[in-house]
Scaffold this motif. Sequence first.
Motif, PDB file in Angstrom:
ATOM      1  N   MET A 150       0.816  -1.219   0.000  1.00 27.44           N
ATOM      2  CA  MET A 150       0.000   0.000   0.000  1.00 27.44           C
ATOM      3  C   MET A 150       0.847   1.266   0.000  1.00 27.44           C
ATOM      4  SD  MET A 150      -3.246  -0.188  -0.267  1.00 27.44           S
ATOM      5  CE  MET A 150      -3.721   1.413   0.402  1.00 27.44           C
ATOM      6  N   ARG A 151       2.097   1.158   0.419  1.00 31.06           N
ATOM      7  CA  ARG A 151       2.961   2.333   0.443  1.00 31.06           C
ATOM      8  C   ARG A 151       3.382   2.763  -0.947  1.00 31.06           C
ATOM      9  NH1 ARG A 151       2.037   5.359   3.016  1.00 31.06           N
ATOM     10  NH2 ARG A 151       4.049   6.389   2.999  1.00 31.06           N
ATOM     11  N   PHE A 152       3.058   1.963  -1.969  1.00 34.87           N
ATOM     12  CA  PHE A 152       3.479   2.279  -3.335  1.00 34.87           C
ATOM     13  C   PHE A 152       2.273   2.481  -4.254  1.00 34.87           C
ATOM     14  CE2 PHE A 152       6.773  -0.351  -1.370  1.00 34.87           C
ATOM     15  CZ  PHE A 152       7.891   0.450  -1.535  1.00 34.87           C
ATOM     16  N   THR A 153       1.196   3.003  -3.698  1.00 30.74           N
ATOM     17  CA  THR A 153      -0.028   3.203  -4.489  1.00 30.74           C
ATOM     18  C   THR A 153      -0.330   4.679  -4.730  1.00 30.74           C
ATOM     19  OG1 THR A 153      -1.350   3.068  -2.449  1.00 30.74           O
ATOM     20  CG2 THR A 153      -1.053   1.030  -3.720  1.00 30.74           C
ATOM     21  N   GLY A 154       0.690   5.529  -4.690  1.00 29.92           N
ATOM     22  CA  GLY A 154       0.490   6.941  -4.980  1.00 29.92           C
ATOM     23  C   GLY A 154      -0.375   7.631  -3.938  1.00 29.92           C
ATOM     24  N   PRO A 155      -1.348   8.441  -4.383  1.00 30.05           N
ATOM     25  CA  PRO A 155      -2.188   9.170  -3.425  1.00 30.05           C
ATOM     26  C   PRO A 155      -2.988   8.255  -2.496  1.00 30.05           C
ATOM     27  CG  PRO A 155      -2.431  10.071  -5.645  1.00 30.05           C
ATOM     28  CD  PRO A 155      -1.654   8.796  -5.776  1.00 30.05           C
ATOM     29  N   PHE A 156      -3.235   7.019  -2.934  1.00 24.54           N
ATOM     30  CA  PHE A 156      -4.023   6.093  -2.118  1.00 24.54           C
ATOM     31  C   PHE A 156      -3.210   5.474  -0.982  1.00 24.54           C
ATOM     32  CE2 PHE A 156      -5.920   6.116  -6.365  1.00 24.54           C
ATOM     33  CZ  PHE A 156      -7.213   6.498  -6.048  1.00 24.54           C
ATOM     34  N   SER A 157      -1.905   5.749  -0.969  1.00 19.96           N
ATOM     35  CA  SER A 157      -1.084   5.194   0.105  1.00 19.96           C
ATOM     36  C   SER A 157      -1.479   5.754   1.466  1.00 19.96           C
ATOM     37  CB  SER A 157       0.396   5.493  -0.159  1.00 19.96           C
ATOM     38  OG  SER A 157       0.643   6.892  -0.174  1.00 19.96           O
ATOM     39  N   LEU A 158      -2.198   6.880   1.468  1.00 21.39           N
ATOM     40  CA  LEU A 158      -2.675   7.463   2.706  1.00 21.39           C
ATOM     41  C   LEU A 158      -3.624   6.516   3.444  1.00 21.39           C
ATOM     42  CD1 LEU A 158      -2.415  10.231   4.217  1.00 21.39           C
ATOM     43  CD2 LEU A 158      -4.575  10.871   3.156  1.00 21.39           C
ATOM     44  N   ALA A 159      -4.210   5.577   2.715  1.00 19.75           N
ATOM     45  CA  ALA A 159      -5.201   4.671   3.298  1.00 19.75           C
ATOM     46  C   ALA A 159      -4.583   3.363   3.804  1.00 19.75           C
ATOM     47  CB  ALA A 159      -6.278   4.350   2.268  1.00 19.75           C
ATOM     48  N   PHE A 160      -3.250   3.270   3.868  1.00 21.34           N
ATOM     49  CA  PHE A 160      -2.662   1.988   4.277  1.00 21.34           C
ATOM     50  C   PHE A 160      -3.062   1.573   5.693  1.00 21.34           C
ATOM     51  CE2 PHE A 160       0.665   4.614   6.205  1.00 21.34           C
ATOM     52  CZ  PHE A 160       1.038   3.871   7.310  1.00 21.34           C
ATOM     53  N   PRO A 161      -3.379   2.501   6.630  1.00 20.93           N
ATOM     54  CA  PRO A 161      -3.835   2.025   7.941  1.00 20.93           C
ATOM     55  C   PRO A 161      -5.118   1.210   7.877  1.00 20.93           C
ATOM     56  CG  PRO A 161      -3.162   4.319   8.081  1.00 20.93           C
ATOM     57  CD  PRO A 161      -3.198   3.962   6.630  1.00 20.93           C
ATOM     58  N   LEU A 162      -5.965   1.474   6.864  1.00 18.41           N
ATOM     59  CA  LEU A 162      -7.201   0.707   6.749  1.00 18.41           C
ATOM     60  C   LEU A 162      -6.905  -0.752   6.429  1.00 18.41           C
ATOM     61  CD1 LEU A 162      -9.449   3.265   4.816  1.00 18.41           C
ATOM     62  CD2 LEU A 162      -9.212   2.901   7.286  1.00 18.41           C
ATOM     63  N   VAL A 163      -5.781  -0.996   5.744  1.00 17.20           N
ATOM     64  CA  VAL A 163      -5.361  -2.377   5.504  1.00 17.20           C
ATOM     65  C   VAL A 163      -5.014  -3.050   6.823  1.00 17.20           C
ATOM     66  CG1 VAL A 163      -3.629  -3.828   4.378  1.00 17.20           C
ATOM     67  CG2 VAL A 163      -4.542  -1.828   3.187  1.00 17.20           C
ATOM     68  N   ILE A 164      -4.329  -2.321   7.695  1.00 18.16           N
ATOM     69  CA  ILE A 164      -3.974  -2.870   9.006  1.00 18.16           C
ATOM     70  C   ILE A 164      -5.230  -3.169   9.817  1.00 18.16           C
ATOM     71  CG2 ILE A 164      -2.773  -2.371  11.172  1.00 18.16           C
ATOM     72  CD1 ILE A 164      -0.813  -0.663   9.572  1.00 18.16           C
ATOM     73  N   VAL A 165      -6.182  -2.243   9.789  1.00 13.34           N
ATOM     74  CA  VAL A 165      -7.444  -2.468  10.498  1.00 13.34           C
ATOM     75  C   VAL A 165      -8.164  -3.685   9.931  1.00 13.34           C
ATOM     76  CG1 VAL A 165      -9.709  -1.483  11.026  1.00 13.34           C
ATOM     77  CG2 VAL A 165      -7.673  -0.044  11.134  1.00 13.34           C
ATOM     78  N   GLY A 166      -8.012  -3.919   8.628  1.00 21.83           N
ATOM     79  CA  GLY A 166      -8.655  -5.065   7.998  1.00 21.83           C
ATOM     80  C   GLY A 166      -8.156  -6.403   8.503  1.00 21.83           C
ATOM     81  N   PHE A 167      -6.992  -6.412   9.147  1.00 21.03           N
ATOM     82  CA  PHE A 167      -6.478  -7.666   9.698  1.00 21.03           C
ATOM     83  C   PHE A 167      -7.272  -8.120  10.919  1.00 21.03           C
ATOM     84  CE2 PHE A 167      -2.087  -6.172   8.068  1.00 21.03           C
ATOM     85  CZ  PHE A 167      -2.436  -6.541   6.780  1.00 21.03           C
TER      86      PHE A 167
END
Length: 593
Positions: A514-531
Motif C-alpha cells: 500500500m505504500r506504493f499506491t500513490g495518493p491512495f497510500s494514505l489509506a494503508f492504515p485501513l489495511v492494518i485495520v482489515g487484519f
Amino acid sequence: MSNQSTAAYAMWPPASQPTHTSVNISELDQQSTSLTWLERNSPTGDVPKALLGTGRFCGGVMRDYKGRIPHLLSDVTNGMSWKTLSAALFMFCATVTSTVALGDVAYRETDGMVGITEYLMLQGVAGAFHSLFSACPLPILRPTGPITAFMIDLYQLSAWVGVGYYSLLSWVGFWVGIFFILIALFDLSRYIALCTRFLHDIYAVFVCTIYITDGIIGVRQRFQKVEWAQAFFAGYLALFCILFSLGFYYIDRSVILKQRWRSTISDYAVPLAVIICIGISYAVKDEVEVDRIEMPRNFEPTYDSAEDGEKRSWYQGPGDGGWFAAAISMIAAIPIVALFYIDHLFSCILGQKPKLGLTKGEYYHSSMLITGLCNLILPSFGLPFVTASLPHSPQFTKALTDYDKTRIPWKVTKVHESRVAPMLVYMLCFCGLVVPSVLELCPEGVVNGTLTFVGLQGILPGTGNQLMDRCVLLLTAPSEFRDHSNALYAQLPWRRIHLYTLVQLSCLAACWGMRFTGPFSLAFPLVIVGFIPLRLYVLPKLFTAEELAVLDSDGASESKTEQKNEEPESHPHDYEDDDVPHSVSFVSLPPLN
C-alpha cells in the motif's frame, strides 16, 4: 495430533499470571450485561481493567487521574537517580537522531514546507505537555516514521485537490484531535482488545522495518549525491554505530569486566556508540569529507517564500480552504486516526505491561486525551502530527528498570518511574534547537546507523517477536524444531506453524504494498485495520481453536519447562524476562539495565 502437542495445549494457559491488571471477559459476561458485543468477542479473553469502559461520559479519563494523584510526589522523587539520567540520554540519542532524519526527509519531500525545526519543536512541546499532564507519562511522544509518510502524502494530496498545504494540515489535525478526544471521553480505547498478537507482531515488524529501510535508504542515497569515498565512509560509520550499539547493549550478558561496569556500559550503549563514531569521524576529517547534520541556525519556521525570501509566520490555521478543505481533510483524517489509535494504544500497553514491574497502575484514556489536544492545536502552527512511538516507549520503560542479574532469567527489582525522566528527554530535544552546534557534531552516517539499530533492536530473532522467531523456523529442519525452540507452538505440526507464518508475512507484504499506491497510500492504515476481521472470522476456519490458543496467544513463548517450574504464587515483580504479557501484547524487547 501427537501426545506432546496435546500436552502443550493442556498446559495452556500458564498456571500463574498476574491478575491485578486484567479481567476475564467470560467471567464478567456472567456478572454484567453492560459489555458490548466487541468486548464479549475479544479473542484474547483477557482485557486490562484500565481499558474497560466505565459506562459514564469521561469516566475513563477521570479514573486515570484519580488513580494517579496519590503518586504525584513520587513522580518527582523517583526521578532523582542515575538510572533516570542514563535512560534519558539513551532515549534522547535514540529519538533525536531519527527525529532529525525524518525531519530532513519531510523537508526534501514537501519542498521545504516542513523540516527539522518543526519536528524537534513538536517532540519537545507535545512530549513535555504529555509528561506533565498525562496519567501515564512514560510513553514517548514524537513524530514517527508513519507520521512522516502521512506528511508527505498530505503534501501530494494538497497539490492534487488544489488546497494549500498548511490549510489542509490544520484541518486534518483538527479532525484527528477531535476524534482522539472523543475516543478518550467515551472510553473507546477498550476496543483495542480485539487486536491479538497476530496483529501486534505484524505491526511490530512493519514499524521496525520502516526504521531499518529509512536508515539503509539514507546510506544508499548518499552515493547519488556525493563522491563515492565520502559515501563509503558514511556507510562505514553507520555500520560501526550499529555494531558498537549492539555490542555495548548486550555486554551485560557476558562475563567481561565487573557486573557494575557491564551494567553502566549497557545503560549508555547508544550514547557511547555515537560518541565513538563522532570521534572516528573527526580523526579522519583531513582524509575524507564527512557529511554532518545540518541544523537551522535561527529559532524560526523552515519554509520561506520564493518571492521575497521571508519566513512564514508560526501560526497558519485553516486558511481560506472553506468547507471543501474541511470535508476533504475529514476523509483524510480517518485512516490517520485508525493508525494512531493502534500505534498509540500499543505503545501505552507495551510500556505498562505487568511483567515490567510498574507499581503506579495502568492508564490509557488520559494519554489519548492529551495526544488529541496536541494534534488539535499544533498542526495549526505548521507542525506535524504526534503519537506515542514504537519501539521507543517500551524501550524507555526497560531503560528505567533495575534487574536482579544473579538469576536467569533476570528479575525486575525496581522501576524508576517518574515524570522527570521523560521531561529530561524533551528538554534535551529543545537544546537541539537552542544550541544546534551540538547536534551538528554528529555525522549523517551515524544518524542512519542509529535508525537501523532501533529497528533491529525490536525484531531480532529471540527478542520476543514470534513472527521473526517463526521466520527462523522456515529455514529450520522440522525434526529440529523442538531442539531450537522452547516455545509452545514448536510442538505443533510444522505445516501448521508455517501456514500461520505465511499468513502473517502476506499481511506484512500488503502493508508495504500500500505504500506504493500513490495518493491512495494514505489509506494503508485501513489495511492494518482489515487484519482484525481476518483474525476474527478467517483464521478460525483455517486453524483449530487449540492451534490458535498456542499460535496467537500471549504466553506462546513460554516453554513447557518454565510452566512446570512456575511457582503457584509470585511477587508482582517476579515476571520472567521471556514472558509475554497476559493481555494485549506486542513485541518483547531485550531489557535495558
